[in-house]
Structure formats: structure tokens, C-alpha cells
Design a protein around this motif. Structure first.
Motif, short mmCIF file in Angstrom:
data_model
loop_
_atom_site.label_atom_id
_atom_site.label_comp_id
_atom_site.label_asym_id
_atom_site.label_seq_id
_atom_site.Cartn_x
_atom_site.Cartn_y
_atom_site.Cartn_z
N ILE A 1 0.83 -1.21 0.00
CA ILE A 1 0.00 0.00 0.00
C ILE A 1 0.86 1.25 0.00
CG2 ILE A 1 -1.77 1.33 1.24
CD1 ILE A 1 -2.80 -1.23 -0.02
N LYS A 2 1.76 1.34 0.97
CA LYS A 2 2.60 2.53 1.06
C LYS A 2 3.77 2.27 2.01
CE LYS A 2 -0.07 4.70 4.79
NZ LYS A 2 -0.75 5.93 5.25
N LYS A 3 4.71 3.19 1.97
CA LYS A 3 5.86 3.18 2.87
C LYS A 3 5.80 4.45 3.72
CE LYS A 3 9.97 2.11 1.27
NZ LYS A 3 10.54 1.00 2.08
N GLU A 4 5.98 4.31 5.01
CA GLU A 4 5.96 5.48 5.89
C GLU A 4 7.22 5.53 6.73
OE1 GLU A 4 2.37 5.10 8.18
OE2 GLU A 4 3.24 3.68 9.60
N LEU A 5 7.66 6.78 7.00
CA LEU A 5 8.85 6.97 7.82
C LEU A 5 8.48 6.78 9.29
CD1 LEU A 5 11.86 7.89 7.96
CD2 LEU A 5 10.98 10.22 8.26
N VAL A 6 9.24 5.94 9.98
CA VAL A 6 9.01 5.69 11.40
C VAL A 6 9.88 6.60 12.26
CG1 VAL A 6 9.18 3.99 13.27
CG2 VAL A 6 8.31 3.31 11.03
N SER A 7 11.18 6.68 11.93
CA SER A 7 12.10 7.49 12.75
C SER A 7 13.35 7.83 11.97
CB SER A 7 12.47 6.73 14.03
OG SER A 7 13.19 5.55 13.72
N LYS A 8 14.03 8.86 12.43
CA LYS A 8 15.36 9.25 11.93
C LYS A 8 16.28 9.32 13.13
CE LYS A 8 15.66 12.53 8.88
NZ LYS A 8 15.50 13.85 8.22
N ASP A 9 17.28 8.46 13.17
CA ASP A 9 18.19 8.39 14.33
C ASP A 9 19.59 8.83 13.94
OD1 ASP A 9 16.10 7.43 15.79
OD2 ASP A 9 16.76 5.34 15.73
N TYR A 10 20.25 9.46 14.89
CA TYR A 10 21.64 9.85 14.69
C TYR A 10 22.46 9.35 15.87
CZ TYR A 10 25.80 12.82 14.26
OH TYR A 10 27.10 13.27 14.17
N TYR A 11 23.30 8.35 15.59
CA TYR A 11 24.23 7.85 16.60
C TYR A 11 25.49 8.70 16.47
CZ TYR A 11 21.20 3.74 16.57
OH TYR A 11 20.12 2.89 16.63
N VAL A 12 25.70 9.58 17.43
CA VAL A 12 26.80 10.55 17.36
C VAL A 12 28.14 9.83 17.40
CG1 VAL A 12 27.86 12.55 18.48
CG2 VAL A 12 25.37 12.29 18.48
N ALA A 13 29.02 10.26 16.53
CA ALA A 13 30.38 9.69 16.54
C ALA A 13 31.07 10.02 17.86
CB ALA A 13 31.19 10.26 15.38
N ILE A 14 31.73 9.04 18.44
CA ILE A 14 32.44 9.22 19.71
C ILE A 14 33.93 9.14 19.44
CG2 ILE A 14 32.81 8.31 22.03
CD1 ILE A 14 29.96 7.19 21.90
N ASN A 15 34.59 10.23 19.67
CA ASN A 15 36.04 10.27 19.43
C ASN A 15 36.79 9.53 20.54
OD1 ASN A 15 35.74 11.85 17.09
ND2 ASN A 15 35.60 13.71 18.34
N GLY A 16 37.83 8.84 20.13
CA GLY A 16 38.61 8.06 21.08
C GLY A 16 39.75 8.86 21.70
N ILE A 17 40.22 8.36 22.82
CA ILE A 17 41.37 8.95 23.51
C ILE A 17 42.35 7.82 23.84
CG2 ILE A 17 42.18 10.24 25.52
CD1 ILE A 17 39.39 11.49 25.72
N THR A 18 43.62 8.01 23.47
CA THR A 18 44.63 6.99 23.73
C THR A 18 45.90 7.66 24.30
OG1 THR A 18 43.84 5.56 21.96
CG2 THR A 18 46.10 5.21 22.72
N LYS A 19 46.44 7.05 25.33
CA LYS A 19 47.72 7.53 25.89
C LYS A 19 48.85 6.78 25.19
CE LYS A 19 46.09 8.44 30.63
NZ LYS A 19 46.26 8.05 32.06
N ARG A 20 49.93 7.51 24.90
CA ARG A 20 51.08 6.85 24.30
C ARG A 20 52.33 7.20 25.13
NH1 ARG A 20 50.98 10.15 18.56
NH2 ARG A 20 51.26 12.23 19.42
N GLY A 21 53.15 6.21 25.33
CA GLY A 21 54.30 6.39 26.20
C GLY A 21 55.43 7.18 25.58
N THR A 22 56.05 7.95 26.44
CA THR A 22 57.22 8.73 26.01
C THR A 22 58.44 8.43 26.87
OG1 THR A 22 56.56 10.59 27.41
CG2 THR A 22 55.78 10.59 25.12
N LYS A 23 58.24 7.54 27.81
CA LYS A 23 59.33 7.23 28.73
C LYS A 23 60.39 6.36 28.02
CE LYS A 23 60.15 5.19 33.29
NZ LYS A 23 59.48 4.49 34.43
N LYS A 24 61.65 6.81 28.16
CA LYS A 24 62.76 6.09 27.52
C LYS A 24 63.02 4.79 28.26
CE LYS A 24 63.68 9.40 24.56
NZ LYS A 24 63.45 9.21 23.10
#
Length: 459
Positions: free
Chosen positions: A435-458
Motif C-alpha cells: 500500500i505505502k511506505k511510511e517513515l518511522v524514525s530518523k536516528d543519529y548515533y553521534v560519533a564518539i572520538n577516542g582517547i589513547t595515551k602513548r608512552g614517552t618514557k625512555k
């Protein structure tokens, strides 16, 4: 000479007559005055003629006699009387003695006795010889508290809500269980009726029927008989879940099983499932908190709310409140998840059908199942849920130099998550024809930026 004598004789006779008349008048007045005096005197210590209290004639009665008459007729019977309230199969009794019930007999007799006593003697005589009717009425006093207490006690015993009819699924078939009407005592009317009879001063017991209203159930058995067909079926597997997470899913699912939603009613996940506490059987399991997965009480029940949401979509029930997760869930396609959080985030949907909706929910072999039932006429239309991923947002990773870590070592502080934009559609078919197609929802999963520590100790 003889004429003069005759005139004198006539004058003497006239004088004698006048004197006689005067004496007669004085005597008559004296007699009358004495009569009036003695007549009024006789009434000095008794009640004047034609004086009544209620329907009791107190003519010629002393105070003591009047008080005894009224006590015999009103006072003593009042103390022995009762209020009998018939309610259903029981009679509630209030004794007049418990009400401290009494007539103001002495005060009223004093007023009746004093009637005419302050008048002059002539006015008193007139009241005695040609009396007018003089009416006094008793006043009835009582303590209302025992009446109020009895009515409140009756309410506790009589008032009950109706038992709604219900349905249960028995070997694949629905069984309708009849309900019972409730009852409610109209306490205000009962008190008004009791006091009206008390104030009427009728002698003897007061017998009264308690005004009880029948409270009918909101649901009819006929309406429930309309539930006869499965209109949506959804399952979701959680075989990789820990014991704690599996337990939470089972506890939440059981809370929903057997839910009946009448036309116009709204389902609230949080209201039906309740607070997630240890006392109610919930365990620690991973949950998403502040964009990170951490242990939390009740972790895993979002898989239950998600499965239910998908069943609701398939059944074409109207979703009124739904929130997706911070990032997509492994157990549902993007745009088809529904997160919940007690006191904060809920899943709600409304039954906009003309028929009741029954929800069956259970777990078996680490799979949660939802079946939604209603009337077979709703099966004339079927629904297919589809998703469209139309945008992807890649996250970034921020690196933080850490002098406490050796060179070449990395420590993830926050995992990155790709962002997505997705649309959910419902394809509608009637008798198998699109019969027809109807829109139910529009979702946005926000991008989550990562954080990583990196060593500098000799080294």
C-alpha cells in the motif's frame, strides 16, 4: 307642710338606693377581684393552660410533673434507642447512649413554666380564662463523632474496587476470566439521612439502609473476547550474555508477560518493569554510562526493551516515547534499538486500536520472545520494517603523551565509535498487496572520538 315631708322622704330613699348600689358594686368588684386573685394564685406553681411541649399538654403540671412526663416519653426512650444501618449482609448498630443523646427537657420545661408568670394579674387571668395555644419544641443534641467513626469503619469494610475481567493464554488459546463489580459507600448521604431522622425526634429505633453504589469494571468480558490472533512476533538471542545479564533479562521479561492494554491506554516500560533493584532480583552487568560501558545494576534489560520495541513496530502500535542508545547495539539493527533508564528514559506506546492488546513475554534457551495479540481483523494489514543507513561519521582519536608509559606502549582511555545516520521505514501491505511506505524514525548515533595515551618514557 306635708309636701316638704314627702320630698325629704324621697331624697332619703334615693340616697339609700345609691348607697345600696355602691355597696353592691364594691362587693361585686371585691368578689371579682378575689376570684381573679385566687384563680391566678392557683396557677402560680403550675404551667398555664394550653401550654404544650411537642405533643404533650402540660396544662396544670408542676415542673417536676412536666419533666417526668417528657422524660418518660422522650428522654428514657432516647437512651434505649439504636441506629441500625443495614449494609449488604451486615447490620451496623450505634446506641443512642453512645451518642450522648439527650433532649433539653429541663430547659424547655423551665421556659414553659415561666410562660405568663411575669405578667400583671389581669393579663394572667386572661391567659388562664381564655388561653391561647402555646407550643414549645424540644431540641435534640448528640455527639456526631460515633456516627463519623462508624461510617469510616463501614467504608473500610465495604469500599472495594472492581475486579477487572482478565484473560490468560492456555495452550495457545485465550481464556476470559470474569471480573466482579466493586462497591462504594456514599458516606455523605448516609450521614445526612441519619441526622435527618435524629433531628426529626421520632421515637424508637432508627432503621436505615446504607446507600452503596456499585462500581462496574472498566473492561467488559466481551471486549476481551476480541483478542484472538497473534499480530506480531519477535525474538532476540542473548546466548553470549553473562549470568548477571541473563538474569536481568529474564526478570524484566517476566514483569511484562501478561500485560493487557485496553484501547486508549499507554504502556510504560518503567512503570510495568519497575525499578531495577537487588531486592527485585536484578544483578550487576555492563551498561552504557557517559558514553562508556561500565558495570551497573540491571544491565542488559535494554535488550528486552529493544525486542519489545521491534514487536510494537511490527504490530503497528503507536510509539509515544523512545530513545536509541549512544551507539548501536549488537543485538539490533541500527535504528531499531530502544534504551531505558529508571526515572530518566522510558519506552512508551499507545494502543490506538479498537481492540485490547495482550503481550506475551518469556525467555527460553537464552532467547527473549515477545508475542503481541489482538483481533484477527488487524491481520488484514501486515507490516515490514526496513532501515536505511544514509550517512556515516568516522571518529577521531586523540593521542596524549604520557611520560609514565614506556615508548611504544599505548593505553586506550576511551574507545572510538563510528557515528551513523539512519532512517527506519514501515512498509504497509493490505491483504498481501503493498500500500505505502511510511517513515518511522530518523536516528543519529553521534560519533564518539577516542582517547589513547602513548608512552614517552625512555627505556
Amino acid at each position: 307642710m306635708s309636701r316638704v315631708k314627702n320630698n325629704n322622704s324621697k331624697k332619703k330613699n334615693t340616697k339609700k338606693i345609691r348607697n345600696f348600689i355602691l355597696v353592691a358594686v364594691i362587693l361585686a368588684v371585691s368578689v371579682m377581684a378575689s376570684y381573679v386573685y385566687f384563680t391566678t394564685q392557683k396557677w402560680n406553681n403550675v404551667i398555664f393552660p394550653n401550654v404544650k411541649v411537642e405533643n404533650v399538654d402540660l396544662t396544670g403540671k408542676t415542673k417536676e410533673e412536666a419533666i417526668k412526663l417528657l422524660r418518660d416519653k422522650y428522654g428514657n426512650p432516647a437512651l434505649k434507642s439504636k441506629i441500625n444501618i443495614k449494609a449488604e449482609n451486615r447490620t451496623y448498630t450505634i446506641n443512642f447512649s453512645g451518642l450522648n443523646a439527650q433532649y433539653n427537657i429541663i430547659k424547655t420545661v423551665n421556659e414553659a413554666y415561666a410562660y405568663g408568670k411575669d405578667l400583671n394579674i389581669i393579663s394572667k387571668y386572661k391567659l388562664i380564662s381564655k388561653p391561647d395555644n402555646k407550643q414549645y419544641n424540644l431540641k435534640f443534641s448528640y455527639n456526631e463523632k460515633p456516627i463519623n467513626d462508624t461510617i469510616e469503619s463501614m467504608k473500610k469494610e465495604i469500599n472495594k474496587g472492581p475486579k477487572e475481567p482478565s484473560i490468560k493464554l492456555d495452550n495457545g488459546k485465550f481464556v476470559v476470566i470474569d471480573g466482579n463489580p466493586g462497591a462504594e459507600l456514599d458516606g455523605d448521604k448516609l450521614k445526612k439521612d441519619i441526622m435527618a431522622q435524629l433531628d426529626n425526634k421520632s421515637s424508637g429505633d432508627i432503621n436505615i439502609d446504607a446507600p452503596i453504589k456499585t462500581i462496574n469494571s472498566k473492561t467488559s468480558t466481551e471486549a476481551l473476547k476480541a483478542v484472538d490472533t497473534n499480530i506480531a512476533t519477535i525474538s532476540s538471542n542473548y546466548s553470549t550474555s553473562s549470568w548477571g545479564r541473563s538474569t536481568n533479562i529474564a526478570v524484566a521479561t517476566k514483569s511484562i508477560d501478561g500485560t493487557l492494554l485496553m484501547p486508549g491506554e499507554t504502556f510504560s516500560f518503567n512503570e510495568v518493569v519497575g525499578e531495577r533493584t537487588k531486592a527485585r532480583g536484578y544483578q550487576e552487568a555492563p551498561v552504557i554510562i557517559n558514553q562508556k560501558v561500565e558495570p551497573g545494576l540491571g544491565g542488559g534489560i535494554c535488550q528486552v526493551s529493544t525486542a519489545l520495541y521491534n514487536a510494537v513496530l511490527q504490530a503497528n502500535l503507536k510509539t509515544t516515547e523512545r530513545v536509541h542508545h549512544t551507539f548501536p547495539s549488537h543485538y539490533a539493527a541500527k535504528g531499531l534499538d530502544a534504551t531505558v533508564d529508571w526515572g530518566n528514559i522510558d519506552l512508551k506506546f499507545k494502543n490506538t486500536f479498537d481492540y485490547p492488546v495482550y503481550i506475551q513475554a518469556y525467555t527460553k534457551n537464552k532467547t527473549v520472545y515477545f508475542n503481541i495479540y489482538s483481533n484477527k481483523k488487524l491481520k488484514e494489514r501486515t507490516y515490514k520494517i526496513t532501515t536505511e543507513l544514509y550517512s556515516t561519521v568516522e571518529p577521531t582519536i586523540k593521542y596524549i603523551d604520557d611520560p609514565t608509559l614506556l615508548e611504544g606502549k599505548h593505553e586506550v582511555v576511551k574507545n572510538p565509535h563510528t557515528g551513523y545516520r539512519v532512517k527506519v521505514y514501515r512498509d504497509i501491505y493490505e491483504n498481501g498487496k503493498f500500500i505505502k511506505k511510511e517513515l518511522v524514525s530518523k536516528d543519529y548515533y553521534v560519533a564518539i572520538n577516542g582517547i589513547t595515551k602513548r608512552g614517552t618514557k625512555k627505556h
